[in-house]
Design a protein around this motif. Structure first.
Motif, short mmCIF file in Angstrom:
data_model
loop_
_atom_site.label_atom_id
_atom_site.label_comp_id
_atom_site.label_asym_id
_atom_site.label_seq_id
_atom_site.Cartn_x
_atom_site.Cartn_y
_atom_site.Cartn_z
N UNK A 74 0.84 -1.20 0.00
CA UNK A 74 0.00 0.00 0.00
C UNK A 74 0.87 1.25 0.00
N UNK A 75 0.60 2.18 -0.90
CA UNK A 75 1.31 3.45 -0.94
C UNK A 75 1.11 4.18 0.38
N UNK A 76 2.21 4.53 1.05
CA UNK A 76 2.13 5.15 2.37
C UNK A 76 1.68 6.60 2.31
N UNK A 77 1.65 7.19 1.11
CA UNK A 77 1.19 8.57 0.97
C UNK A 77 -0.26 8.65 0.56
N UNK A 78 -0.70 7.75 -0.34
CA UNK A 78 -2.05 7.86 -0.91
C UNK A 78 -3.01 6.77 -0.45
N UNK A 79 -2.47 5.67 0.08
CA UNK A 79 -3.32 4.55 0.44
C UNK A 79 -3.65 3.66 -0.74
N UNK A 80 -3.11 3.96 -1.91
CA UNK A 80 -3.38 3.18 -3.12
C UNK A 80 -2.69 1.81 -3.03
#
Length: 556
Positions: free
Chosen positions: A211-217
């Motif tokens: 999971x992208x730690x900046x966007x949650x994607x």
């Protein structure tokens, strides 16, 4: 241990020189080709066909080589041009007959694991670094290491994803950890969450969600449990490695790393199970029954484990799945009418269900070798179990599943290029997979295409299986061990095979020396050409046939 700040600074200053060296090496570093292969072929002491063959290492020797590499990680990081915040972690070492070393590393950045940062450093017999094979070529650098979403947020997203895939009783088997995701070539701060519970068919779940730690994607996902399907195969009368303990014999093979076979007795949780024992050392009846204590499935599982161990050791000098002299273990009678078998790194074990009606255990020789080869792949190239790399992971298991079957020479199951040929899972007498023409199963691809990576990994394996068949036997109609094949080519070419033994040697060397976690089909072509060059020479028939076989499955 991390370097002190002063050592980091010194390494940063030296990186300029290391990068200049890397530029001078040119294609050497980007393709993974090494001058060590050429040196091996020019050696008068070791014939070319043997020079690049991996040596059989004792556990003590392998451990010593790993410790030696571990002591030199900072110097190695300098030599290959890594940045000051990057460090190497030794994963494995392969030593060739001519003394060349191939050391596989994981990488960290600012103390965080880099997923897709794995690489292999190739050294000459004299200890000179001569090339690097990297999972990704991108420079590892992340400007901000502070996440925008919490670990709890990443976990929640991962659990929702597991449920969407049909998982039951999902839980965070491993709490989210911060990582650098680099496998797609764009280094990104991320979380990796491993979701437990069960998949929709009852297989244990080890879903890795990035999971992208900046966007949650969601950046990536793959299943840590590697599965295959089948309904069991009786191997006839076989000799098993057992051990007399007191008055009872145990299904415990001390001559092959201590492999043990356990009975799960229909359970899907808890410990390994109960070790199989017998009073007179005569095991099984030759037919499966619905009893949860039936020994026949255990006989097949133990036989499959020992045949796989013997093949890797006798053919490649590999001393067990991890090459450390220690065996995995096997579990049978898993679940209730569970129609599957799987390998799990977390338990370092092979598990078999009993199939429909609990009377058709999935303990055939090719299934056993296929699944345990997943363990070999995990402990070498570590091919990600998704997309094209996942297809190559599955193909590797099919390739060595067939190779073990040929090697075992069991008259009840002669070797062939079919997977699960006797189990009739389709109800019409057809096997699960056909290596000569994969599309015969109705789902696998014969040739590479841009959409291949979107297929299930059991079907995107098709072109690599087809490549191996063509490399071994060639194109056109022929009969091997009484089985008829008729293998086509994408480009209408005629391919003349080099034999199964050489084809397997090339794939094994590619897997253990030149493939990485992110290797795709184009990368597999490069890896196998590198392997053929190292083993037989860049102008050899073997090298040319590797190129021709890949072209024949539309990989150029």
């Amino acid at each position: 241990m991390s370097p002190t700040p002063s050592r980091r600074s010194a390494r940063h200053r030296r990186t300029t020189l290391a990068l200049a060296t890397a530029v001078a090496a040119g294609a050497l570093l980007t393709t993974g080709l090494t001058t060590g292969a050429a040196t091996a072929q020019d050696s008068s002491a070791v014939p070319a066909a043997r020079a690049a063959t991996p040596l059989a290492l004792s556990p003590a020797t392998r451990t010593a080589l790993i410790r030696q590499a571990d002591a030199a990680t900072e110097r190695t990081a300098d030599e290959i041009g890594l940045g000051a915040r990057e460090e190497l972690v030794v994963r494995d070492v392969v030593k060739d007959a001519d003394g060349s070393l191939h050391t596989r590393y994981e990488r960290t950045y600012a103390g965080l694991p880099v997923l897709g940062g794995d690489l292999v450093v190739h050294e000459s017999p004299a200890g000179k670094t001569e090339g690097v094979t990297k999972a990704v070529k991108a420079r590892i650098a992340v400007a901000d290491l502070t996440p925008e979403i919490s670990a709890a947020g990443a976990e929640s997203r991962a659990l929702k994803r597991a449920k969407a895939l049909g998982g039951t009783r999902p839980d965070a088997a491993k709490a989210p950890r911060k990582v650098i995701w680099a496998a797609d070539g764009r280094p990104t701060l991320a979380y990796e969450t491993v979701v437990g519970g069960f998949q929709s068919d009852g297989t244990p779940n080890e879903l890795h969600v990035i999971t992208d730690a900046a966007t949650g994607e969601k950046l990536y996902e793959y299943q840590g449990i590697e599965t295959g399907t089948g309904k069991g195969l009786y191997n006839g009368t076989v000799t098993l490695g057992t051990y007399l303990s007191g008055s009872a014999y145990q299904l415990y093979d001390r001559s092959r790393g201590g492999h043990k076979t356990y009975n799960k007795a229909r359970s899907t949780s808890g410990s390994a199970g109960t070790l199989f024992t017998d009073a007179d050392d005569t095991w099984g009846t030759g037919t499966a029954s619905s009893s949860s204590t039936d020994q026949t499935a255990a006989v097949d599982a133990a036989y499959g484990a020992q045949a796989t161990w013997d093949y890797y050791k006798n053919t490649f000098g590999r001393n067990g799945i991890k090459n450390d002299g220690k065996a995995a273990y096997s579990r049978v009678h898993y679940g209730n009418a569970y129609v599957n078998a799987f390998w799990s790194d977390s338990c370092f074990c092979m598990t078999y269900g009993d199939g429909e009606g609990n009377t058709k255990p999935l303990t055939s020789l090719d299934v056993a070798a296929h699944e345990m080869t997943h363990g070999v792949t995990s402990n070498t190239a570590g091919l990600n179990y998704s997309g094209e790399s996942g297809g190559l992971n599955e193909a590797t298991s099919d390739i060595f599943g067939a190779a073990v079957e040929f090697s075992a020479g069991n008259p009840s199951d002669p070797g062939d290029y079919l997977i699960g040929e006797k189990i009739d899972i389709n109800g019409d007498g057809t096997p699960l997979r056909h290596m000569d023409k994969p599309s015969k199963d109705g789902a696998s691809a014969d040739y590479w295409s841009a959409s291949l990576g979107s297929l299930d990994v059991h079907y995107s394996s098709g072109p690599a299986n087809h490549f191996f068949y063509l490399l071994s036997e060639g194109s056109g109609a022929k009969t091997v061990n009484g089985v008829s094949y008729n293998s086509p080519t994408y480009n209408g070419s005629t391919v003349t095979g080099i034999g199964r033994a050489k084809a397997a040697a090339i794939w094994y060397k590619a897997l253990t020396t030149y493939m990485t976690s992110t290797t795709n089909y184009k990368g597999a072509r490069t890896a196998t050409l590198n392997a053929a060059s190292a083993l037989y020479g860049a102008t050899s028939t073997e090298y040319k046939t590797v190129a021709a076989a890949w072209a024949a499955v539309n990989v150029n």
